[in-house]
Design an enzyme around this catalytic site. Structure first.
Site, short mmCIF file in Angstrom:
data_model
loop_
_atom_site.label_atom_id
_atom_site.label_comp_id
_atom_site.label_asym_id
_atom_site.label_seq_id
_atom_site.Cartn_x
_atom_site.Cartn_y
_atom_site.Cartn_z
N HIS A 219 23.54 -37.59 -18.08
CA HIS A 219 22.28 -37.45 -18.83
C HIS A 219 21.33 -36.73 -17.87
O HIS A 219 21.43 -36.91 -16.65
CB HIS A 219 21.62 -38.79 -19.12
CG HIS A 219 22.40 -39.76 -19.95
ND1 HIS A 219 23.28 -40.65 -19.41
CD2 HIS A 219 22.38 -40.02 -21.29
CE1 HIS A 219 23.79 -41.40 -20.37
NE2 HIS A 219 23.28 -41.04 -21.52
N ASP B 156 19.87 -38.93 -15.22
CA ASP B 156 20.79 -39.48 -14.21
C ASP B 156 20.79 -38.57 -12.99
O ASP B 156 20.93 -39.02 -11.85
CB ASP B 156 22.26 -39.47 -14.70
CG ASP B 156 22.45 -40.26 -15.96
OD1 ASP B 156 21.67 -41.19 -16.20
OD2 ASP B 156 23.39 -39.94 -16.71
C1 XLS Z 1 25.64 -46.21 -24.62
C2 XLS Z 1 26.34 -44.94 -24.72
C3 XLS Z 1 25.87 -43.86 -23.76
C4 XLS Z 1 26.38 -42.51 -24.20
C5 XLS Z 1 25.67 -41.34 -23.62
O1 XLS Z 1 26.03 -47.22 -25.18
O2 XLS Z 1 27.71 -45.17 -24.59
O3 XLS Z 1 26.26 -44.15 -22.46
O4 XLS Z 1 27.74 -42.37 -23.93
O5 XLS Z 1 24.33 -41.34 -23.93
#
Ligand code: XLS
Ligand code: NI
Ligand code: NI
Length: 442
Positions: free
Chosen positions: A107, A110
């Site tokens: 993201h 991140d």
């Molecule tokens: C959360 C999601 C997230 C997505 C990406 O539950 O799995 O991590 O994979 O935003």
């Protein structure tokens, strides 16, 4: 793949994890994941396209609603955000190359911490994109997909593109634009939309119809922007039924497929299926895979597992060989993933505080997938599994059954056939027999 270190080594004393075969007793070796092994015409590396999730591995320090983080990151020390982010990226690429993972996912937030200044955030992300580009070049690691976190910042408390405030939607758009730019710049194969807060808590304050229309408009705008700027990869929607909101619009695969069809997005979007989200929706992972495969939208996977006693997204590392073998049967029969890979959207437990724990977790996940795929391939080729399923539907292969499938029989014709053929014989579904086959080949 060469191990890529930055200025400093973060995972000291751990060398690259290698395949040593099923007899090895080295806990930091693969027993099943031999990346060059060819199964069903492709190497394991090509089948899986394993990816490391930046957020769980290098950002999340293990906090829970009852206490702070327990994982103390050496790369999180510098006061300058960009310098800190570069340290984190050094640690990430060290881990990824030591683990021999060919891909990673992130993201925007991140990669580098964001403030409320849109233009400054864009600059920060751009600085890290330059840094990542060099790292990708030096290591050969690639970006599987990028995404924007439009659910953590407090401004998104009522949603991002489905927020009742247009002003908030615009901020989400700014983030998505910058994350798409970063994904294109880094040659990402996909761009993911997980609608964390795209849903509602109560209908008492929600105009669901309008919110869903906004979601569709937003996805079109993002897609048009990315395509105009040369993005050739896949857009992925990641379904999840709930958490953080009570009811999320991308509930499960069937719901997402209906939505994509309604809003004419099926040509550009596929689905990123996460194991723990499937089970939260009351399905098995296998069910979701089959639904997506049948609709031609099986794009990518977020690998993890839930807990059978807890009703939330525990994001544990995958290790259930039986379930994964069933899943790999579907994947193989579907001809694999369309453009995506397998991202470990999973976190080590709060009390797993040693740096080696992150390695054990990935070794286990990669090995379980490898063993499951090899097992599934054996089941398909050596057992009568396929034959049994084919015969089960044989009455539709010729005569009246075939005519029905081709749309040539009316309700009257069917009624007449029922009389002519008499009472059908009972045929066993053989569930236990088939379950035994799965176990036999494991
Ligand atoms: C959360 C999601 C997230 C997505 C990406 O539950 O799995 O991590 O994979 O935003
Ligand atoms: Ni996910
Ligand atoms: Ni999740």
């Amino acid at each position: 793949m060469q191990v890529l270190l930055g200025e400093k080594e973060y995972f000291k004393g751990i060398s690259q994890v290698k395949y040593e075969g099923p007899e090895s007793d080295n806990p930091l070796a693969f027993r099943w994941y031999d990346e060059n092994k060819v199964v069903a015409g492709k190497t394991l590396k090509e089948h899986f396209r394993f990816a490391c999730a930046y957020w769980h591995s290098f950002v999340n320090e293990g906090s829970d609603p009852f206490g702070p983080g327990t994982h103390i990151f050496d790369w999180n020390q510098k006061s300058d955000a960009v310098a800190r982010a570069k340290d984190k990226m050094d640690a990430a690429f060290e881990f990824i190359t030591k683990m021999n993972l060919p891909f990673y996912c992130f993201h925007d937030v991140d990669v580098v911490d964001y403030t409320t200044d849109v233009a400054d955030n864009e600059k920060r992300l751009q600085a890290l994109v330059e840094y990542a580009k060099q790292k990708q070049k030096d290591s050969g690691v690639k970006l599987l997909w990028g995404t924007a976190n439009v659910f953590s910042n407090p401004r998104y408390m009522n949603g991002a593109s489905t927020n009742p405030e247009f002003h908030v939607l615009a901020h989400a758009a700014a983030q998505v634009k910058a994350a798409i730019d970063a994904t294109i710049e880094l040659g990402g194969d996909g761009y993911v939309f997980w609608g964390g807060r795209e849903g509602y808590m109560t209908l008492l304050n929600t105009n669901m119809k309008r919110e869903k229309e906004h979601l569709a408009r937003f996805l079109h705008a993002a897609k048009d922007y990315a395509r105009k700027n040369g993005f050739k990869g896949i857009f992925l929607i990641e379904p999840k039924p709930m958490e953080p909101t009570k009811h999320q619009y991308d509930y499960d695969c069937e719901t997402v497929i209906g939505f994509l069809r309604q809003w004419d997005l099926l040509n550009d979007f596929k689905i990123n299926i996460e194991v723990n989200h499937a089970t939260l929706a009351g399905h098995t992972f296998q069910h979701e895979l089959q639904v997506a495969a049948d609709a031609g939208v099986l794009g990518s996977l977020d690998a993890n597992r839930g807990d059978y006693q807890n009703g939330w997204d525990t994001d544990q590392f995958p290790n259930n060989i039986n379930e994964l073998t069933e899943a790999m049967l579907i994947l193989l029969e579907a001809g694999g993933l369309q453009g995506g890979g397998i991202n470990f959207d999973a976190k080590i437990r709060r009390s797993s505080v040693d740096p080696t724990d992150l390695f054990y977790a990935h070794v286990g996940g990669m090995d379980t997938f490898a063993r499951a795929l090899i097992t599934a391939d054996n089941i398909l080729n050596k057992s009568d599994f396929k034959q049994f399923r084919k015969e089960r539907y044989a009455s539709f292969d010729n005569d009246k059954g075939k005519a029905f499938e081709e749309g040539k029989l009316s309700l009257d014709d069917l009624r007449n056939y029922a009389i002519e053929a008499g009472e059908p014989a009972m045929k066993s579904g053989r569930q236990e027999y088939l379950e035994n086959i799965v176990n036999r080949y494991i």
